[in-house]
Design an enzyme around this catalytic site. Sequence first.
Site, PDB file in Angstrom:
ATOM      1  N   LEU A   1      36.427  43.873  28.612  1.00  0.00           N
ATOM      2  CA  LEU A   1      35.805  42.751  27.911  1.00  0.00           C
ATOM      3  C   LEU A   1      35.129  41.810  28.905  1.00  0.00           C
ATOM      4  O   LEU A   1      34.009  41.351  28.661  1.00  0.00           O
ATOM      5  CB  LEU A   1      36.839  41.991  27.091  1.00  0.00           C
ATOM      6  CG  LEU A   1      36.340  40.718  26.405  1.00  0.00           C
ATOM      7  CD1 LEU A   1      35.262  41.051  25.371  1.00  0.00           C
ATOM      8  CD2 LEU A   1      37.494  39.969  25.767  1.00  0.00           C
ATOM      9  N   HIS A   2      35.778  41.534  30.011  1.00  0.00           N
ATOM     10  CA  HIS A   2      35.231  40.649  31.041  1.00  0.00           C
ATOM     11  C   HIS A   2      33.853  41.140  31.503  1.00  0.00           C
ATOM     12  O   HIS A   2      32.893  40.373  31.586  1.00  0.00           O
ATOM     13  CB  HIS A   2      36.211  40.570  32.206  1.00  0.00           C
ATOM     14  CG  HIS A   2      35.688  39.944  33.444  1.00  0.00           C
ATOM     15  ND1 HIS A   2      35.129  38.682  33.482  1.00  0.00           N
ATOM     16  CD2 HIS A   2      35.639  40.412  34.722  1.00  0.00           C
ATOM     17  CE1 HIS A   2      34.762  38.402  34.728  1.00  0.00           C
ATOM     18  NE2 HIS A   2      35.055  39.440  35.482  1.00  0.00           N
ATOM     19  N   ARG A   3      33.749  42.427  31.789  1.00  0.00           N
ATOM     20  CA  ARG A   3      32.467  42.981  32.226  1.00  0.00           C
ATOM     21  C   ARG A   3      31.430  42.933  31.104  1.00  0.00           C
ATOM     22  O   ARG A   3      30.261  42.635  31.346  1.00  0.00           O
ATOM     23  CB  ARG A   3      32.656  44.412  32.744  1.00  0.00           C
ATOM     24  CG  ARG A   3      33.387  44.452  34.074  1.00  0.00           C
ATOM     25  CD  ARG A   3      33.402  45.843  34.687  1.00  0.00           C
ATOM     26  NE  ARG A   3      34.202  46.809  33.956  1.00  0.00           N
ATOM     27  CZ  ARG A   3      35.510  46.954  34.080  1.00  0.00           C
ATOM     28  NH1 ARG A   3      36.175  46.187  34.915  1.00  0.00           N
ATOM     29  NH2 ARG A   3      36.150  47.851  33.381  1.00  0.00           N
TER      30      ARG A   3
END
Length: 183
Positions: free
Chosen positions: A28-30
């Site tokens: 999700l961060h990426r």
Amino acid sequence: MDSYLDIHLLPDPEFEEQQLMNALFSKLHRAIGATSPGQVGISFPGVAKRLGNHLRLHGTAQVLDKLMAQPWLQGMKDYCRISERQMVPSNVRYMAVRRVQAKSAHNKRQRSIRKGWLNAEEALTKIPDSRQRQLTLPYIEMKSLSNGNPMRVYIEHSSLRETPVTGLFNAYGLSATATIPWF
């Protein structure tokens, strides 16, 4: 932030819930950084001593649709159940979900030396490792994208508020000031 969607991790005999949440959060961060920086907030509705198995994404319908159109969940779909995008209920309260970082004793010593406040010997005696604050908040463990080292992202859910605060979210979907709907 008029919309949300839920991602529930499914029980798996081979992986602990925390391992799956770590992997999901890393992906999700990426994805947030690539598709919608500043526009997606997150929360963990089942948070207690651990973050739990439930991740909620908050944003506008357009932003969430754009994020979910990307293949960022590849490899995770067998481990989670993803809800349809839904409208936020009308009677909600709000909270900020933020990252908390404890300054390490080593970093404090280095800064004191660099600023000229202390020399190396004084820094070791005045800022011992025992003075380092230990955080007891739930966290995500992931690899740093910049140097590949393991790191912990400690996450704190603030107290509830009656009114929302608008603002931007970081690439983790967290903000010290901007709020998400809590329900």
